[in-house]
Design an enzyme around this catalytic site. Structure first.
Site, PDB file in Angstrom:
ATOM      1  N   HIS A 125      84.828 112.468  12.074  1.00  0.00           N
ATOM      2  CA  HIS A 125      85.140 111.413  13.054  1.00  0.00           C
ATOM      3  C   HIS A 125      85.647 110.136  12.400  1.00  0.00           C
ATOM      4  CE1 HIS A 125      83.150 114.144  15.740  1.00  0.00           C
ATOM      5  NE2 HIS A 125      81.966 113.953  15.167  1.00  0.00           N
ATOM      6  N   LYS A 156      79.195 100.733  23.291  1.00  0.00           N
ATOM      7  CA  LYS A 156      80.108 101.687  23.915  1.00  0.00           C
ATOM      8  C   LYS A 156      79.802 101.838  25.407  1.00  0.00           C
ATOM      9  CE  LYS A 156      80.881 104.530  19.812  1.00  0.00           C
ATOM     10  NZ  LYS A 156      82.120 104.020  19.266  1.00  0.00           N
ATOM     11  N   ARG A 190      88.696  93.566  16.651  1.00  0.00           N
ATOM     12  CA  ARG A 190      89.005  93.027  15.318  1.00  0.00           C
ATOM     13  C   ARG A 190      90.333  93.610  14.854  1.00  0.00           C
ATOM     14  NH1 ARG A 190      88.367  97.918  12.864  1.00  0.00           N
ATOM     15  NH2 ARG A 190      86.634  99.148  13.625  1.00  0.00           N
ATOM     16  N   GLU A 199      78.880 112.092  26.403  1.00  0.00           N
ATOM     17  CA  GLU A 199      80.249 112.292  26.882  1.00  0.00           C
ATOM     18  C   GLU A 199      80.562 113.775  26.856  1.00  0.00           C
ATOM     19  OE1 GLU A 199      83.097 110.195  24.448  1.00  0.00           O
ATOM     20  OE2 GLU A 199      82.323 108.236  25.041  1.00  0.00           O
TER      21      GLU A 199
HETATM   22  P1  ADP Z   1      83.129 105.370  16.254  1.00  0.00           P
HETATM   23  O1  ADP Z   1      83.042 104.029  16.912  1.00  0.00           O
HETATM   24  O2  ADP Z   1      81.862 105.794  15.600  1.00  0.00           O
HETATM   25  O3  ADP Z   1      84.336 105.507  15.395  1.00  0.00           O
HETATM   26  P2  ADP Z   1      84.517 106.647  18.473  1.00  0.00           P
HETATM   27  O4  ADP Z   1      84.030 106.630  19.876  1.00  0.00           O
HETATM   28  O5  ADP Z   1      85.636 105.709  18.157  1.00  0.00           O
HETATM   29  O6  ADP Z   1      83.301 106.395  17.473  1.00  0.00           O
HETATM   30  O7  ADP Z   1      84.943 108.122  18.081  1.00  0.00           O
HETATM   31  C1  ADP Z   1      85.327 108.468  16.776  1.00  0.00           C
HETATM   32  C2  ADP Z   1      86.027 109.811  16.808  1.00  0.00           C
HETATM   33  O8  ADP Z   1      85.143 110.818  17.287  1.00  0.00           O
HETATM   34  C3  ADP Z   1      87.227 109.853  17.731  1.00  0.00           C
HETATM   35  O9  ADP Z   1      88.402 109.395  17.112  1.00  0.00           O
HETATM   36  C4  ADP Z   1      87.299 111.319  18.040  1.00  0.00           C
HETATM   37  O10 ADP Z   1      87.905 112.026  16.976  1.00  0.00           O
HETATM   38  C5  ADP Z   1      85.858 111.739  18.086  1.00  0.00           C
HETATM   39  N1  ADP Z   1      85.360 111.685  19.485  1.00  0.00           N
HETATM   40  C6  ADP Z   1      84.768 110.634  20.087  1.00  0.00           C
HETATM   41  N2  ADP Z   1      84.459 110.924  21.375  1.00  0.00           N
HETATM   42  C7  ADP Z   1      84.866 112.191  21.583  1.00  0.00           C
HETATM   43  C8  ADP Z   1      84.816 113.084  22.716  1.00  0.00           C
HETATM   44  N3  ADP Z   1      84.274 112.732  23.875  1.00  0.00           N
HETATM   45  N4  ADP Z   1      85.325 114.326  22.553  1.00  0.00           N
HETATM   46  C9  ADP Z   1      85.863 114.717  21.377  1.00  0.00           C
HETATM   47  N5  ADP Z   1      85.930 113.936  20.289  1.00  0.00           N
HETATM   48  C10 ADP Z   1      85.441 112.693  20.377  1.00  0.00           C
END
Ligand code: ADP
Length: 512
Positions: free
Chosen positions: A235, A116, A292, A200
């Site tokens: 999430h 990430k 993917r 973040e």
């Molecule tokens: P993963 O790769 O583990 O799925 P992501 O970065 O795609 O992680 O985030 C998964 C979910 O977590 C997002 O769809 C969102 O709902 C929540 N999320 C991620 N980053 C944030 C953020 N900075 N603020 C609020 N929610 C977040």
């Protein structure tokens, strides 16, 4: 086009790829663990090769065995599906080094978007807005404290190697930071063998909106529009739709251009997805790129009319994309419910057992991408997703009514499933208005997972009974039809659902 493709996966996605192969006239090779010897994907493929014991570390994650199976059966390409080896740079490289084609992006693009933090660096350099935060891992609590106060609480500690919502902790105040950092590191170490974490700003109340991209080997990169994936638990996505009520054609164009820029910056080829958070003001922030095919790809297929898996294979075989950006306009509304072997009434605890009876929904606009059949054993070795129920209709209201109808038709005996949870979501007034964001589900989880029919259901049932009696008097044949449908519902012990459907019809839940 290839003559033969090996599918390095199992369950519904393996079947999905086999179907695409068959339509393209390509022979398919399945691989399977001991636990999957009689699985539907093994029966459906043209050939099947055993690759080891049930645990995925000894079978579906054994890249070298899978490559060997491809060579032995004369497959020219390997489709990794999602999960397992799909986003492992080393595997994409090893496939290429073995003289085979990896149906996915180049290993270099996987590497660029793999962590990430590196994806955030790449996105930033391509002018793509990212969620405020760090682009490198945080060293210790002291540094994390400084970052958090400059961002302002709440903050989110995230695993650099993250996926599936693992290694993520929301921190509301400074006092909780040290423990959260430690917990995120521990979870990341266990899940990914890498404990690097970064931070973040935690955005309150955004939507998760992602853009599907498709890129060929000749420099064409296109956006296929958005998917709304805000219905999440811990999430993790539970249901997805396309398009999103929050995205106007203008915003779709801007998000699409941004996703294409990010894909170009990574040298991306094949199907990929840029995930964004979209706030109430219409600002969007890049989260990550999934290199993917996504679980939720069917909703994009249904609104664009494009077969994404076939395009993955065609692109991997060197074909050019024959359409332009302006040719891609979403039509109608698609929705997908993930049917998992988890018990909503019991904290979504994974459920195991043997599928004794399975009734798959059908009728207009309904698609079932499943990986189970009667007699399938559902264990704990693999992901609990049994199938995806997907619908298309001209409008969102009609798609919701259709999904509710299809869920009522679905019967799975032998394991607890997420079916009733999805029925409740379809019945929820806020959901039906499209009034959702990523924290919506967690806020509503109690009412959406209550084991017994809600009090309102009884009221609706009573109203519906009166209406039905009236209809039965006025419609020839109505009584018979009604009796049989309430028998079905009563058989499942869920009379309120049947009643809801009938009451809903009268509420104007039909397509508008
Ligand atoms: P993963 O790769 O583990 O799925 P992501 O970065 O795609 O992680 O985030 C998964 C979910 O977590 C997002 O769809 C969102 O709902 C929540 N999320 C991620 N980053 C944030 C953020 N900075 N603020 C609020 N929610 C977040």
């Amino acid at each position: 086009m290839f003559n033969k493709v090996l599918i390095a996966n199992r369950g519904e996605i393996a079947l999905r790829v086999i179907r695409a192969c068959r339509e393209l006239g390509v022979a398919s090779v399945a691989v399977y663990s001991d636990a999957d010897a009689r699985a539907p994907h093994v029966r459906e493929a043209d050939e099947a090769v055993p690759i080891g014991p049930a645990p995925s570390a000894e079978s579906y994650l054994r890249g070298e065995r899978i490559i060997e199976a491809a060579q032995r059966t004369g497959a020219e390409a390997i489709h990794p599906g999602y999960g397992f080896l799909s986003e492992r740079e080393w595997f994409a490289r090893a496939v290429r080094d073995a003289g085979l084609v990896f149906v996915g992006p180049p290993a270099e693009a996987i590497a660029a978007m793999g962590s990430k933090t590196s994806a955030r660096q790449l996105a930033t350099s391509a002018g793509v807005p990212v969620v405020p935060g760090t682009t490198t891992a945080v060293r210790d609590v002291a540094e994390a404290g400084e970052v958090a106060s400059s961002l302002g609480y709440p903050v989110l500690v995230k695993a650099s190697a993250g996926g599936g919502g693992k290694g993520m902790r929301v921190v509301a105040r400074e006092a909780d930071l040290a423990l959260a950092l430690e917990a995120a590191r521990r979870e990341a170490r266990n899940a990914f063998g890498d404990d690097a974490v970064y931070m973040e700003k935690y955005i309150t109340g955004p939507r998760h909106v992602e853009i599907q991209v498709l890129a060929d080997q000749h420099g064409t990169v296109l956006s296929l529009g958005e998917r709304e994936c805000s219905i999440q638990r811990r999430h993790q996505k539970m249901l997805e739709e396309a398009p999103s009520v929050a995205v106007s054609p203008e915003l779709r164009r801007r998000m699409g251009e941004t996703a294409v820029a990010a894909a170009r910056a990574a040298g991306y080829v094949n199907a990929g997805t840029c995930e964004f958070l979209l706030d109430r003001e219409g600002q969007f922030y890049f989260l990550e790129m999934n290199t993917r095919l996504q679980v939720e790809h069917p909703v994009t297929e249904l609104v664009t009319g494009l077969d994404l898996v076939q395009w993955q294979l065609r692109i991997a075989a060197g074909e050019r994309l024959p359409f332009r950006q302006e040719d891609i306009v979403p039509t109608g509304w698609a929705m997908e419910c993930r049917i998992t072997s988890e018990d909503p009434a019991n904290g979504f605890l994974p459920s195991t057992g043997r599928i004794g009876y399975l009734r798959i929904p059908g009728g207009p606009g309904v698609r079932w991408d499943g990986g189970i059949g009667i007699g399938s054993e559902v264990g704990l070795h693999y992901d609990p997703m049994l199938a995806k129920l997907i619908v298309w209709a001209p409008t969102r209201d009609a798609a919701i009514a259709r999904m509710h109808r299809a869920l009522l038709e679905l019967t799975i005996d032998g394991v607890a499933t997420s079916r009733d949870f999805h029925l409740r979501v379809m019945e929820d007034a806020e959901f039906r208005r499209g009034d959702i964001e990523i924290q919506w589900l967690e806020r509503r989880i109690e009412s959406l997972t209550r084991p017994n029919p809600p009090a309102g259901g009884k009221v609706i049932a009573a109203i519906a009974a009166v209406l039905l009696a009236e209809r039965d008097r006025s419609t020839p044949g109505g009584a018979t039809a009604t009796r049989s449908s309430s028998e079905t519902a009563a058989h499942r012990g869920l009379p309120h659902e049947d009643a809801w459907l009938r009451a809903g019809r009268r509420d104007g839940l039909r397509s508008r």
